[in-house]
Write an enzyme that holds these catalytic residues in place. Structure first.
Site: not given
Lengths: 155, 559
Positions: B66, B69, B74, B81, B90, B194, B506
């Site tokens: 965060c 803070c 996760c 949070h 936050h 050619c 060719h």
């Protein structure tokens, strides 16, 4: 991890598996984060348009005659007897006559290169006749001519 | 593909930027690992953990800190949070391992230019520390912006009636007698030539080269190397042949308006005088011929310039001015991140033709199954270029000696294009010569190629930017190659195809003139449709910068 599902799960193999899963998750998260950024920031080319073009192209090519890869024989270009875009027709061996820059003789354009090769004394087969006996020189150059004509039929 | 632009921030990010202290503190926590990966760590040895998660659970693939803070959590605990934190604000967090901002309220990754700016600064500092002994590219020392092209004010111009009449009478493409574009003329095959005719056709219609010769920039009657066309007996006189003069003669002949096929005999003679090792009556490789004549043109006219220039500078001769680009090669040590960069000029780009991805588009038609699978091998030019600019891993016997680590390390090597030429020639490596198997073979896979090509993804600026995470505002990166304002859009104008077998094949050239495709098969010039060109087996592709490509105007509305 090479064992199948019914193998007993030992603590060690479980640890290995969880390690692999963690690494895999990290790799997936890495790629997801990068792609998210590319998409949000407008960096991706129009991938859809490209895929569509490729799909159309593949469909067209697959729909052709099996000899399609050999582009030389397709369509108007394959038939050399037909008139060209200016309405002209041409013989298979160019009939235009040019003056050789080396010896000054007029040479048919379609046979200019082999003439020049011998005239300038270049190439593998043709050698200047003055360096060896005249008999050997003649044999070698005539062999060369035959050999070249045999190996390189298409012009 | 342009420079990255910041999307509008979500409400939470916008609020955070206004109310919270600036992101300066984040910079102190920004640490850059080798290869430029940024991470957020307050302490170098810190190991972040999600506190709400039980200690025994599998560690999550992402961890956020965060910004307000510094709590670490996760993704599954992010929303709680943001909602339950004591003070507002936050919602914004940062992915500690990737340095990406995350909005916990929106549940999505967000982007901020100032933050990216800080990351880029940290990356450049890590890459080129001020006290390092390694010398960065000299161009980076100057703080000035890269050389900008001078822009001229636009001034409108309209021709008066006299000028209109003059232009209309002189322009072969709009005068009533011309049915076909100027410069379209067959070339006689002089005996297995050619390969020469196909390359000449492409060169004759390369806009900058055509303009140079038709603009009388190399006049064969005034060239100092020209000796009278007499019987040349000595080698010294023979070597005075100037390929640029002979090319000038071919331009005059093909653009004269005469439509019967032309015999480039003198050109062949001059080339054989120069390239003695290739001079023989047998089929040659068109690409080898192409490189050979560019090289000899350079040798012939490089001394005409008042100053001597480095090759690749582009100003030494017209061949380099048109075809020479600069390739950048980076080798990066995966251990310490030290990179060494070299530049080399190149006249063309040779691309490997792998078997290509199998038809992963989902087979749109049932036919391929009935066949031997030839048509399912589809490569594309863009994928070949992607492969060309992909980072290649050098390990085992190829480990590179890192100057900073003072030992051989596993390294990454990556090519990119620093400067694009006016005309890009792509050579598709269809002829494989295997010394192991002592045989050569031709790779017959078809190649899809676009008519309009954007080279931006393969430029050094794009490659460098993506190497360091595609951050916004890379302009302050210390590498001058990171910014590119150069034009990178190209239009195709010629395709040289090869059909047949390796030693008995060719060459044919397809030309795009006035938006119409023509097939130039030695003396036979015919109109063909787009489809024929797209399904041909491309061997060499010629693209010109879009700014130099004149699209056909409507005949009736000309001038």
């Amino acid at each position: 991890m090479s064992s199948s599902n019914d193998a007993p799960a030992s603590p060690r193999s479980q640890l290995v598996l969880s390690c692999f899963e963690e690494l895999l998750d990290l790799a997936v998260a890495d790629v997801a984060s990068e792609c998210h950024r590319i998409a949000r920031l407008g960096l991706d080319r129009s991938v859809d348009a490209e895929e569509e073009e490729l799909r159309l192209w593949a469909a067209r090519v697959a729909g052709d005659h099996p000899g399609a890869e050999d582009g030389a024989t397709r369509g108007a270009g394959g038939n050399k007897g037909a008139p060209d875009v200016f309405g002209q027709t041409h013989p298979a061996i160019a009939a235009d006559v040019v003056d050789c820059m080396n010896c000054g003789r007029p040479v048919v354009a379609g046979r200019f290169a082999p003439h020049l090769e011998k005239c300038m004394g270049k190439g593998r087969k043709a050698r200047a006749k003055t360096t060896r006996s005249s008999t050997a020189g003649r044999n070698r150059s005539s062999n060369g001519e035959e050999h070249s004509n045999h190996a390189f039929q298409e012009s | 593909m342009t420079t990255p632009s910041a999307p509008p921030p979500c409400a939470h990010l916008a609020a955070h930027r206004l109310t919270s202290r600036p992101l300066r503190f984040l910079r102190r926590c920004l640490r850059v690992r080798p290869l430029g990966r940024p991470e957020i760590r307050r302490d170098a040895r810190e190991v972040p953990r999600c506190s709400p998660c039980p200690a025994s659970s599998q560690p999550p693939p992402r961890l956020y800190a965060c910004l307000t803070c510094a709590t670490v959590f996760c993704p599954s605990h992010a929303a709680s949070h943001a909602a339950s934190a004591p003070a507002p604000g936050h919602q914004i967090a940062v992915d500690v391992d990737r340095a990406e901002l995350f909005c916990a309220a929106c549940g999505d990754q967000v982007y901020d230019p100032d933050f990216d700016h800080a990351v880029v600064l940290a990356q450049s500092t890590a890459l080129h520390p001020p006290s390092a002994s390694a010398s960065p590219p000299s161009a980076s020392a100057s703080p000035a912006a890269p050389r900008k092209r001078r822009r001229v004010d636009y001034r409108a111009w309209a021709p008066d009636p006299a000028e209109v009449a003059l232009v209309r009478s002189a322009d072969p493409t709009t005068s009533a007698s011309a049915a076909e574009p100027a410069g379209l003329r067959g070339l006689n095959n002089l005996g297995n030539t050619c390969f020469m005719n196909s390359v000449l056709q492409a060169l004759l219609h390369a806009p900058p080269l055509r303009n140079y010769f038709l603009g009388d920039r190399h006049n064969r009657f005034l060239c100092p190397r020209r000796t009278p066309m007499r019987h040349r007996t000595t080698d010294a006189e023979a070597k005075a042949a100037c390929l640029a003069c002979d090319l000038d003669e071919i331009y005059s002949a093909t653009f004269s308006g005469e439509r019967t096929p032309y015999s480039p005999a003198k050109f062949l003679y001059s080339w054989w005088q120069h390239a003695t090792n290739l001079a023989s009556y047998e089929q040659q490789d068109a690409h080898e011929f192409f490189i050979s004549i560019l090289d000899h043109i350079h040798e012939n006219i490089k001394d005409d310039q008042p100053k001597s220039h480095e090759q690749g500078d582009g100003d030494c001769c017209i061949a380099h001015r048109v075809f020479s680009g600069i390739l950048r090669s980076d080798v990066i040590c995966t251990n310490c991140g030290f990179s060494s960069t070299t530049f080399e000029p190149c006249m063309d780009v040779s691309l490997d033709l792998d078997s290509g991805h199998n038809n992963c588009l989902g087979v749109a038609n049932p036919k391929p199954h009935a066949r031997n699978g030839m048509s399912s091998k589809v490569s594309t030019l863009m994928r070949c270029l992607e492969r060309f600019t992909r980072a290649e891993r050098l390990d085992a016997e190829q480990k590179y000696f890192c100057e900073r680590c003072k030992e051989r390390q596993v390294s990454l090597k990556q090519m990119s294009i620093r400067r694009l030429p006016l005309v890009s020639c792509f050579h598709i490596k269809r002829f494989e010569h295997s010394t192991v198997k002592k045989m050569s073979r031709k790779v017959d896979h078809s190649l899809q190629f676009p008519f309009s090509l954007d080279m931006t993804p393969y430029l050094s600026s794009s490659i460098l930017r993506s190497r360091y995470g595609n951050r916004i505002f890379p302009s302050e990166a210390c590498d001058s190659d990171a910014v590119s304002e150069l034009p990178s859009e190209f239009e195709i104008f010629a395709v040289i195809t090869h059909s047949g077998k390796l030693d008995a094949g060719h060459y044919v050239t397809y030309l795009r003139l006035n938006n119409q495709w023509y097939r130039c098969d030695d003396a036979w010039v015919t109109r063909v449709d787009e489809h024929t060109v797209r399904s041909s087996q491309a061997y060499m592709l010629f693209y010109v910068q879009k700014t130099l490509y004149y699209k056909a105007c409507e005949r009736a509305a000309a001038v």
